[in-house]
Each structure stands twice: as structure tokens, then as C-alpha cells.
Design a protein around this motif. Structure first.
Motif, PDB file in Angstrom:
ATOM      1  N   LYS A  61      31.191  12.333  25.935  1.00 20.71           N
ATOM      2  CA  LYS A  61      30.959  12.961  27.231  1.00 20.71           C
ATOM      3  C   LYS A  61      30.144  12.092  28.175  1.00 20.71           C
ATOM      4  N   LEU A  62      29.292  11.227  27.638  1.00 18.14           N
ATOM      5  CA  LEU A  62      28.413  10.478  28.539  1.00 18.14           C
ATOM      6  C   LEU A  62      28.138   9.038  28.127  1.00 18.14           C
ATOM      7  N   LEU A  63      27.720   8.840  26.879  1.00 16.66           N
ATOM      8  CA  LEU A  63      27.176   7.524  26.522  1.00 16.66           C
ATOM      9  C   LEU A  63      28.210   6.408  26.607  1.00 16.66           C
ATOM     10  N   ALA A  64      29.461   6.712  26.278  1.00 17.60           N
ATOM     11  CA  ALA A  64      30.507   5.693  26.373  1.00 17.60           C
ATOM     12  C   ALA A  64      31.618   6.197  27.278  1.00 17.60           C
ATOM     13  N   ASN A  65      32.265   5.281  27.960  1.00 17.01           N
ATOM     14  CA  ASN A  65      33.470   5.621  28.714  1.00 17.01           C
ATOM     15  C   ASN A  65      34.640   5.170  27.857  1.00 17.01           C
TER      16      ASN A  65
ATOM     17  N   LEU B  58      23.485   3.398  33.206  1.00 13.73           N
ATOM     18  CA  LEU B  58      24.501   3.579  32.157  1.00 13.73           C
ATOM     19  C   LEU B  58      25.822   2.934  32.561  1.00 13.73           C
ATOM     20  N   ARG B  59      26.515   3.495  33.557  1.00 12.30           N
ATOM     21  CA  ARG B  59      27.701   2.884  34.161  1.00 12.30           C
ATOM     22  C   ARG B  59      27.736   3.396  35.590  1.00 12.30           C
ATOM     23  N   ALA B  62      28.432   7.159  36.378  1.00  8.99           N
ATOM     24  CA  ALA B  62      28.382   7.985  35.161  1.00  8.99           C
ATOM     25  C   ALA B  62      27.406   9.149  35.290  1.00  8.99           C
ATOM     26  N   GLN B  66      27.880  13.784  36.276  1.00  9.45           N
ATOM     27  CA  GLN B  66      27.282  14.930  35.574  1.00  9.45           C
ATOM     28  C   GLN B  66      26.473  15.826  36.513  1.00  9.45           C
ATOM     29  N   GLU B  95      34.781   8.586  36.596  1.00 12.39           N
ATOM     30  CA  GLU B  95      33.862   9.099  35.568  1.00 12.39           C
ATOM     31  C   GLU B  95      33.988  10.616  35.423  1.00 12.39           C
ATOM     32  N   HIS B  97      36.833  12.036  35.682  1.00 11.55           N
ATOM     33  CA  HIS B  97      38.209  12.179  35.212  1.00 11.55           C
ATOM     34  C   HIS B  97      39.111  12.880  36.216  1.00 11.55           C
TER      35      HIS B  97
END
Lengths: 80, 224
Positions: A61-65, B58-59, B62, B66, B95, B97
Motif C-alpha cells: 500500500k505504501l512502502l513500495a510501488n 519515499l517516492r 506517494a 494517501q 500513486e 492508481h
């Protein structure tokens, strides 16, 4: 409980940062470096009740794409 | 046209977007802070502006994906409200989607800030209806993470379904198949790295971005 999440680019995904590091290493005179891939290490300090499935959910859900990245979860043990 | 611009901590093109919308549509958008859980009633367009939301932690995009407001943006997208994500806004849309693929570090590692030549690939969408198919335009980019990537099947699908809206006419950032902007399946969500809001009046030096907003204005003023 300390848990490490390694986030790395999927095989075949061009890694410009890894490439730049590779060039820099060669510039410093290090030979024999065939390839460099850069990734991320994320350390989580987790309550013991957090399940493996939950950590995997965090990654998705967050840490990796997952479009471009893989992740690997490593449970290290009790936090020091 | 009733529009809103979403503002995240670290957005820095939100006022450019608001000004671009005001100039072309004649009506200033509502600025919506990312903590909001509801959007103003009756929106025709939601713009997600450029910048460095959450410091690109993070990215890129990203953390913004949220944000509470993005849930409302997703719902609006499903209802058919037009969503335009520019630069960091495009990153946020991938991110979230709402659009497939991901935007990675530019292949040359440099931040790129200049006008780039683009080809309009699809002139059938509401966003691009005022352009000709295959038309050459120039719109500025300003990004570090604009290298669009997706797996081959996704790229084939995007191309096959006419969902590539804009392509770079010359190599810019390493993007797969030169993709600069893509549409969702329904055609009401567009993400693009170039900044159309920075090319809407003569003082900008270019006005090629203007027709994107004019196309939307026309689309929303037509009776459904």
C-alpha cells in the motif's frame, strides 16, 4: 520487533541512480564492478502483534510501488 | 466552469494552476487543502498541481496519494469529474492508481526545466479536443522525476486504446515510448509532465497550453 524492508527496483527497470554510482566508482578507479542497483532500506520497529501479512500489506500500500519496485521483508528480532 | 485546485504541503505550482484556470476560464478555482475530506459541490474539474508534495519523501507523490482529500478525488473521478494532474499531480495520480505506470528519476539524472516539443497523439479527449491529431506544440517542463515507465503490456494497451495524449517529440527524460501524458480508460483523467498552465498568455512566451483548458471549458458547457 525490528523489521527491515528492502525496496529495490525490479529487474529490467532502468536505474539511473545506480548507473551514476557505477560511473563514479569507475571514476575512483575501482575495477570489476559489473553493475550497481540502488534501493532503499526502511527499518520498522513493530509491536510483536503485527503479523507478517500486515507488513506485506504496508509494503503493497505504501512502502513500495509494485509497478516498478520489489520488496523483501526481514524480521530481525527484538529492538535493542 | 467550476474548478478546484488541490494544495498539498510542498505544492508550488498551485497558484500557477489557479491563475491559468482564471485566465482561460474566467473563473478562479477553489483552493482545497489536502486535509479536507469533502470537495466543493458541483465541480467540473479538479486540478492537481505541480510541486514537491511532502518533499517527495519515499517516492514523488506517494505521501500525497494517501492524503484524506485524495479519497474524495477518487470518488469524483469515478463520477466522471475531469481530473488534471500536472507534473507532481501526474505522479500523485499514478500513486493513487487513477492512472497506470510510474514516474521515475529522469534518465539523465538532471532536473529539466525548459520548453519541450510535444506531439498531440489523441485529439479526441475533452482535454485535447482543441488540438489537431499529430499537431506539434511546445509546453514547458520542470521536473526531476518525469521518466514514465510501465510494463510492455500496459504501454501497448495505452497506445492501442489511444490513451497516450501527448508524446515528447524529442528525447527529454527517458520516458518509455516518449510518453508525456496519458488518459484513464474513461478519458476524464489526464496526467502529464509538461505544464500547460505555464503557457496560456503571451507573457509566458507561449500559449500552446491554453487550448487544453479551452477544450475542457467547451466540454463542460455542452449539455450532457
Amino acid at each position: 520487533m525490528k523489521t527491515r524492508v528492502y525496496v529495490t527496483l525490479k529487474n529490467g527497470v532502468l536505474d539511473p541512480q545506480g548507473k551514476a554510482i557505477h560511473h563514479a566508482l569507475e571514476g575512483l578507479g575501482f575495477s570489476g564492478v559489473n553493475d550497481v542497483r540502488a534501493g532503499k532500506l526502511i527499518e520498522l520497529d513493530l509491536d510483536p502483534k503485527v503479523s507478517d501479512a500486515e507488513v506485506e500489506d504496508m509494503c503493497r500500500k505504501l512502502l513500495a510501488n509494485t509497478v516498478i519496485e520489489n520488496f523483501k521483508i526481514e524480521r530481525v528480532g527484538a529492538a535493542a | 466552469m467550476k474548478s478546484a485546485v488541490i494544495v498539498f504541503p510542498g505544492s508550488n505550482c498551485d497558484r500557477d494552476m489557479a491563475e491559468g484556470l482564471r485566465i482561460v476560464t474566467g473563473k478562479a478555482p477553489t483552493m482545497v487543502w489536502h486535509r479536507e475530506t469533502e470537495l466543493p459541490e458541483g465541480l467540473d474539474l479538479i486540478a492537481i498541481p505541480g510541486g514537491f508534495s511532502y518533499g517527495d519523501y519515499l517516492r514523488s507523490g506517494a505521501m500525497a496519494a494517501q492524503s484524506p482529500v485524495m479519497r474524495a478525488v477518487k470518488d469524483a473521478a469515478e463520477r466522471g469529474v475531469f481530473i488534471l494532474g500536472v507534473c507532481n499531480g501526474f505522479q500523485v495520480l499514478t500513486e493513487t492508481h487513477l492512472l497506470p505506470g510510474a514516474l521515475m528519476r529522469n534518465a539523465g539524472l538532471s532536473f529539466i526545466c525548459r520548453d519541450v516539443p510535444l506531439t498531440v497523439e489523441n485529439s479526441q479527449s475533452a482535454f485535447t479536443a482543441r488540438y489537431g491529431a499529430g499537431e506539434a506544440v511546445a509546453i514547458p517542463v520542470a521536473h526531476h522525476d518525469g521518466n514514465y515507465q510501465a510494463d510492455a503490456a500496459t504501454l501497448d494497451r495505452l497506445e492501442g486504446e489511444g490513451r497516450v495524449a501527448f508524446r515528447y517529440a524529442a528525447e527529454v527524460n527517458g520516458s518509455a515510448r516518449g510518453i508525456a501524458g496519458i488518459l484513464n480508460e474513461a478519458g476524464n483523467v489526464l496526467g502529464m509532465m509538461p505544464h500547460p498552465e505555464r503557457a496560456v498568455e503571451d507573457a509566458h512566451g507561449r500559449t500552446d497550453g491554453r487550448r487544453l483548458f479551452e477544450g475542457l471549458l467547451e466540454a463542460v458547457s455542452q449539455p450532457a
